[in-house]
Motif scaffolding. Structure first.
Motif, PDB file in Angstrom:
ATOM      1  N   THR A  11       0.841  -1.207   0.000  1.00 28.88           N
ATOM      2  CA  THR A  11       0.000   0.000   0.000  1.00 28.88           C
ATOM      3  C   THR A  11       0.873   1.253   0.000  1.00 28.88           C
ATOM      4  N   THR A  15       1.148   4.268  -2.765  1.00 31.47           N
ATOM      5  CA  THR A  15       0.862   5.647  -2.322  1.00 31.47           C
ATOM      6  C   THR A  15       2.035   6.570  -2.675  1.00 31.47           C
ATOM      7  N   GLN A 185      -3.483  -4.214  -4.826  1.00 31.19           N
ATOM      8  CA  GLN A 185      -3.498  -2.745  -4.953  1.00 31.19           C
ATOM      9  C   GLN A 185      -4.244  -2.322  -6.212  1.00 31.19           C
TER      10      GLN A 185
END
Ligand SMILES: NC(=O)c1ccc[n+]([C@@H]2O[C@H](COP(=O)([O-])OP(=O)(O)OC[C@H]3O[C@@H](n4cnc5c(N)ncnc54)[C@H](O)[C@@H]3O)[C@@H](O)[C@H]2O)c1
Length: 482
Positions: A11, A15, A185
């Protein structure tokens, strides 16, 4: 001990990269060029380490590593550097009477943050080639090399981290666990190279986020040998494209030969003669051939070879040694069409020859099977070349050679049906990682009242005529004819 890659890492990774992408880091022409030049530096400065890693992973001969991995990559990078400005420039599009006055263009827009999952057989080429496309198109990218080529995977991770902008290009090493975490994701594109079995899992994972995919898969690529051919050159090229390309562990490797019963003895003799000239009397000892990648693949190939009604069809080779992961160059004749070896992609040094009565039967066999990634024909007959090119459905077709279409960047490299979804190489790579955005520019001049209410018969007629570009009708309405 290396840190275990966990869900939170996946994650955070996305990001971080999305932050860079949103900040516009990867969009600039200069950024793309700088990264591409760094990839070129990797090829220039580290060829010996790359050759050595490929030797560790696959026993790949230096010539194959230097030419089919590093030199091909250099070509791809140089082409992208030379053409990037052109690729990035918007394409003018024609407008119609309906929107007159207006201008239009197609803008190639980067997709965002993309994932490249690659395979073990050409671990540098198949990892970096898609990354060239992703960077050229202005994306942030995560590369997941194959764990089955660990020395190459580790070198890729080290070199990309050392040379490229880590705010937008990263490598994650690992196997199923790591890939599964990555696949959870949300990506803007997933580019996968590998088997169809895992390809299906990739598509399933992508469907959750409606993520578009390119799936570079495999299949059984047939080779047709017509009797009207230069047999000596034909078999040399078949050998170079089969055993001389990673010992048959290549997606566009000749999977099986189709020829006529009458011509087959000559084909078999020519193959035996040239194989011996290339690899000597004991091909197991030749240094000019890769080994089988690992014991799982060795066992998979052994199973194909040992099947009933297959093992007794060996006419050349057949020796194997699990300790050194070597299987000899092996030719089989007329194995059953429903055997394992004729239904699964071989991906190794075994080559069955199927003999048939005539060309019609040969075309029937190809037609009756899933569409392959490549189909090859050896002939001097012009009519047959045309018929083959026009009627055989395959990702790519090569007449009188094997696999060389892969080195032509003006040709799309991809499959059809079960062999692949999407294509790449050259400009096709750039397009695979771009969104073709439609942009229409209008001014405030020529604001026609006919599109606005209150509607009338006359407005309806005129609008229909405009939409259909019917000039005569437009004049009729404007001049008041019914
Ligand atoms: N079309 C092409 O360009 C091309 C090129 C090379 C190989 N191939 C095909 O690839 C196949 C051989 O490669 P392979 O599949 O053995 O390579 P592989 O085992 O290395 O797998 C490919 C990738 O899938 C990942 N993977 C494996 N299991 C997974 C899972 N359960 N979930 C998510 N990811 C997973 C691996 O980590 C790896 O990165 C052949 O079918 C060959 O034809 C196609």
């Amino acid at each position: 001990m290396a840190k275990v890659f966990q869900a939170a890492d996946a994650t955070d990774l996305v990001t971080d990269l999305r932050r860079s992408f949103d900040a516009g880091v990867t969009r600039a022409y200069e950024w793309r060029v700088t990264q591409l030049k760094k990839l070129l530096l990797i090829c220039d400065n580290h060829e010996p380490e790359i050759v050595s890693a490929l030797h560790d992973d696959l026993g790949k001969p230096e010539l194959e590593s230097s030419v089919y991995e590093v030199a091909l990559l250099r070509n791809s990078i140089n082409l992208a550097l030379k053409q990037l400005k052109d690729w990035m420039a918007p394409d003018k599009a024609k407008t119609s009477l309906t929107t007159f006055p207006a201008s239009a263009e197609i803008v190639s827009e980067p997709l965002g943050v993309v994932l490249v999952i690659s395979a073990w057989n050409y671990p540098f080429l198949l990892s970096i080639d898609p990354v060239i496309g992703a960077i050229s198109a202005g994306n942030a990218v995560v590369l997941k090399p194959s764990e089955l080529a660990p020395a190459s995977s580790s070198l890729l991770a080290t070199l990309l981290e050392q040379y490229l902008d880590s705010s937008a290009v990263r490598v994650v090493e690992g196997a199923v666990t790591e890939t599964t975490l990555l696949l959870e994701q949300k990506w803007d594109k997933i580019f996968y190279t590998g088997s169809s079995r895992i390809g299906r899992l990739i598509m399933l994972a992508a469907a959750k986020h409606l993520t578009p995919v390119v799936l570079e898969l495999g299949g059984k690529s047939p080779v047709v040998i017509d009797s009207d051919t230069n047999l000596k050159i034909s078999v040399k090229r078949i050998i170079a494209g089969k055993w001389g390309c990673n010992n048959g562990q290549a997606c566009i490797s000749p999977d099986y030969i189709l020829t006529t019963k009458e011509f087959s003895p000559k084909v078999i003799d020519a193959l035996k003669q040239e194989l011996e000239a290339f690899y000597g009397k004991n091909p197991m000892e030749s240094k000019d051939m890769s080994r089988i990648v690992n014991s799982n693949h060795f066992d998979r190939l052994s199973k194909m070879l040992e099947e009933k009604e297959v093992s007794d069809k060996i006419v050349y080779g057949g020796q194997k040694n699990r300790d050194i992961l070597k299987i000899a160059t092996t030719i089989l004749v007329d194995v059953p069409l429903d055997s394992l070896i004729m239904n699964e992609e071989i991906f190794g040094p075994l080559l069955p020859i199927i003999t048939l009565n005539n060309l019609e039967e040969i075309f029937d066999v190809i037609r009756s099977r899933p569409k392959p990634l490549a189909a090859y024909l050896f002939t001097q007959n012009q009519k047959l070349k045309e018929r083959f090119a026009m009627t055989v459905s395959a990702g790519g077709i090569v007449v009188n050679d094997i696999a060389v279409h892969l080195a032509v960047p003006t040709l799309p490299f991809g499959g059809v049906g079960e062999s692949e979804t999407g294509s790449y190489h050259g400009k096709f790579s750039f397009d695979a990682f771009s969104h073709k955005k439609a942009v229409l520019y209008k001014s405030f001049i020529g604001d026609a009242a006919i599109r606005y209410p209150p509607y009338s018969r006359g407005k309806l007629r005129l609008l229909k005529a405009l939409v259909n570009s019917n000039i005569v009708e437009i004049f009729r309405v404007l001049l008041g004819f019914s």
